[in-house]
Write a protein that holds these residues in place. Structure first.
Motif, PDB file in Angstrom:
ATOM      1  N   PRO A  34       0.837  -1.192   0.000  1.00  0.00           N
ATOM      2  CA  PRO A  34       0.000   0.000   0.000  1.00  0.00           C
ATOM      3  C   PRO A  34       0.873   1.243   0.000  1.00  0.00           C
ATOM      4  CG  PRO A  34      -0.047  -1.064   2.149  1.00  0.00           C
ATOM      5  CD  PRO A  34       0.710  -1.959   1.208  1.00  0.00           C
ATOM      6  N   PRO A  35       0.406   2.310  -0.650  1.00  0.00           N
ATOM      7  CA  PRO A  35       1.223   3.518  -0.684  1.00  0.00           C
ATOM      8  C   PRO A  35       1.397   4.083   0.722  1.00  0.00           C
ATOM      9  CG  PRO A  35      -0.970   3.943  -1.560  1.00  0.00           C
ATOM     10  CD  PRO A  35      -0.859   2.466  -1.315  1.00  0.00           C
ATOM     11  N   ALA A  36       2.557   4.617   0.963  1.00  0.00           N
ATOM     12  CA  ALA A  36       2.830   5.208   2.276  1.00  0.00           C
ATOM     13  C   ALA A  36       1.996   6.472   2.433  1.00  0.00           C
ATOM     14  CB  ALA A  36       4.314   5.535   2.396  1.00  0.00           C
ATOM     15  N   ALA A  37       1.552   6.700   3.649  1.00  0.00           N
ATOM     16  CA  ALA A  37       0.781   7.904   3.919  1.00  0.00           C
ATOM     17  C   ALA A  37       1.663   9.125   3.688  1.00  0.00           C
ATOM     18  CB  ALA A  37       0.264   7.888   5.353  1.00  0.00           C
ATOM     19  N   PRO A  38       1.106  10.135   3.034  1.00  0.00           N
ATOM     20  CA  PRO A  38       1.903  11.329   2.795  1.00  0.00           C
ATOM     21  C   PRO A  38       2.315  11.974   4.119  1.00  0.00           C
ATOM     22  CG  PRO A  38      -0.252  11.480   1.712  1.00  0.00           C
ATOM     23  CD  PRO A  38      -0.227  10.233   2.516  1.00  0.00           C
ATOM     24  N   LEU A  83     -10.689  16.677  17.443  1.00  0.00           N
ATOM     25  CA  LEU A  83     -10.532  15.216  17.448  1.00  0.00           C
ATOM     26  C   LEU A  83      -9.344  14.875  16.562  1.00  0.00           C
ATOM     27  CD1 LEU A  83     -14.250  14.120  16.977  1.00  0.00           C
ATOM     28  CD2 LEU A  83     -12.920  14.083  19.091  1.00  0.00           C
ATOM     29  N   VAL A  84      -8.369  14.189  17.124  1.00  0.00           N
ATOM     30  CA  VAL A  84      -7.157  13.816  16.395  1.00  0.00           C
ATOM     31  C   VAL A  84      -7.119  12.304  16.285  1.00  0.00           C
ATOM     32  CG1 VAL A  84      -4.639  13.899  16.363  1.00  0.00           C
ATOM     33  CG2 VAL A  84      -5.936  15.825  17.309  1.00  0.00           C
ATOM     34  N   GLY A  85      -6.867  11.798  15.094  1.00  0.00           N
ATOM     35  CA  GLY A  85      -6.792  10.351  14.903  1.00  0.00           C
ATOM     36  C   GLY A  85      -5.944   9.986  13.707  1.00  0.00           C
ATOM     37  N   GLU A  86      -5.847   8.686  13.481  1.00  0.00           N
ATOM     38  CA  GLU A  86      -5.126   8.148  12.332  1.00  0.00           C
ATOM     39  C   GLU A  86      -6.111   7.398  11.465  1.00  0.00           C
ATOM     40  OE1 GLU A  86      -1.816   8.454  11.427  1.00  0.00           O
ATOM     41  OE2 GLU A  86      -1.653   9.861  13.081  1.00  0.00           O
ATOM     42  N   GLY A  87      -6.088   7.654  10.170  1.00  0.00           N
ATOM     43  CA  GLY A  87      -6.962   6.968   9.218  1.00  0.00           C
ATOM     44  C   GLY A  87      -6.150   6.345   8.111  1.00  0.00           C
ATOM     45  N   ARG A  88      -6.825   5.931   7.080  1.00  0.00           N
ATOM     46  CA  ARG A  88      -6.137   5.319   5.935  1.00  0.00           C
ATOM     47  C   ARG A  88      -5.154   6.272   5.284  1.00  0.00           C
ATOM     48  NH1 ARG A  88     -10.802   2.119   2.625  1.00  0.00           N
ATOM     49  NH2 ARG A  88     -10.909   0.316   4.016  1.00  0.00           N
ATOM     50  N   ARG A  91      -2.748  11.124   9.202  1.00  0.00           N
ATOM     51  CA  ARG A  91      -3.285  11.925  10.301  1.00  0.00           C
ATOM     52  C   ARG A  91      -4.594  12.573   9.857  1.00  0.00           C
ATOM     53  NH1 ARG A  91      -1.757  15.159  14.822  1.00  0.00           N
ATOM     54  NH2 ARG A  91      -2.801  17.174  14.771  1.00  0.00           N
ATOM     55  N   GLU A  92      -5.653  12.386  10.647  1.00  0.00           N
ATOM     56  CA  GLU A  92      -6.948  12.992  10.368  1.00  0.00           C
ATOM     57  C   GLU A  92      -7.397  13.778  11.593  1.00  0.00           C
ATOM     58  OE1 GLU A  92      -9.706  10.032   9.022  1.00  0.00           O
ATOM     59  OE2 GLU A  92      -8.510   9.563   7.258  1.00  0.00           O
ATOM     60  N   VAL A  93      -7.789  15.021  11.376  1.00  0.00           N
ATOM     61  CA  VAL A  93      -8.178  15.902  12.468  1.00  0.00           C
ATOM     62  C   VAL A  93      -9.505  16.565  12.109  1.00  0.00           C
ATOM     63  CG1 VAL A  93      -7.532  17.960  13.793  1.00  0.00           C
ATOM     64  CG2 VAL A  93      -5.787  16.324  13.094  1.00  0.00           C
ATOM     65  N   GLN A  94     -10.393  16.619  13.100  1.00  0.00           N
ATOM     66  CA  GLN A  94     -11.660  17.337  12.960  1.00  0.00           C
ATOM     67  C   GLN A  94     -11.640  18.475  13.969  1.00  0.00           C
ATOM     68  OE1 GLN A  94     -14.988  14.681  13.360  1.00  0.00           O
ATOM     69  NE2 GLN A  94     -14.044  13.136  12.068  1.00  0.00           N
ATOM     70  N   VAL A  95     -11.894  19.683  13.487  1.00  0.00           N
ATOM     71  CA  VAL A  95     -11.875  20.868  14.337  1.00  0.00           C
ATOM     72  C   VAL A  95     -13.273  21.481  14.323  1.00  0.00           C
ATOM     73  CG1 VAL A  95     -10.806  23.119  14.742  1.00  0.00           C
ATOM     74  CG2 VAL A  95      -9.447  21.254  13.758  1.00  0.00           C
ATOM     75  N   ASN A 110      -3.603  14.990   7.013  1.00  0.00           N
ATOM     76  CA  ASN A 110      -2.165  15.252   6.965  1.00  0.00           C
ATOM     77  C   ASN A 110      -1.859  16.747   7.015  1.00  0.00           C
ATOM     78  OD1 ASN A 110      -1.286  12.557   6.964  1.00  0.00           O
ATOM     79  ND2 ASN A 110      -1.784  12.392   4.814  1.00  0.00           N
ATOM     80  N   ASN A 111      -2.515  17.436   7.953  1.00  0.00           N
ATOM     81  CA  ASN A 111      -2.290  18.856   8.230  1.00  0.00           C
ATOM     82  C   ASN A 111      -2.680  19.763   7.063  1.00  0.00           C
ATOM     83  OD1 ASN A 111      -1.631  21.036   9.834  1.00  0.00           O
ATOM     84  ND2 ASN A 111       0.548  20.950   9.364  1.00  0.00           N
TER      85      ASN A 111
END
Length: 118
Positions: A34-38, A83-88, A91-95, A110-111
């Motif tokens: 799988p491609p590496a997360a950016p 909310l800070v988390g890790e997804g596919r 880094r995934e963040v909801q503000v 990813n910021n």
């Protein structure tokens, strides 16, 4: 009759030749990894809504692609919830900002601002 016997012997002679015929060899193909997360750069928001470093001053407007800390700087106040988390994708963040009469939810991957729900 003799001609028929010659044809049979000639046909059988073709079967006993030195040429070997082998079934094709099956090769195993490994699936691509799988491609590496950016990677993301710059300061990011912590779960408490504070930046992990100095907020960059590059963004002038809230638009797709700005960083998490750019949003807080442009809004001029801390978020209501983060909310800070890790997804596919990484880094995934909801503000969340509670604004008078409405809520605004900012989604970062990813910021980088991905989308806004008002």
């Amino acid at each position: 009759m003799r001609a028929a016997a010659i044809l049979v012997v000639a046909g059988l002679g073709a079967c006993t030749g030195t040429e070997e015929r082998r079934a094709p060899v099956a090769t195993a193909v490994r699936p691509a990894p799988p491609p590496a997360a950016p990677a993301y750069t710059g300061p990011v928001l912590g779960p408490d809504g504070s930046c992990t470093g100095p907020a960059p001053t590059g963004a002038a407007a809230i638009e797709p692609g700005i960083g998490e800390c750019d949003l807080v700087r442009l809004k001029g106040k801390p978020p209501t919830d983060v909310l800070v988390g890790e997804g596919r994708a990484g880094r995934e963040v909801q503000v969340l900002y509670n604004e008078p009469g409405a809520k605004e939810l900012y989604f970062f991957v990813n910021n980088r601002l991905d989308r806004v729900v008002k």
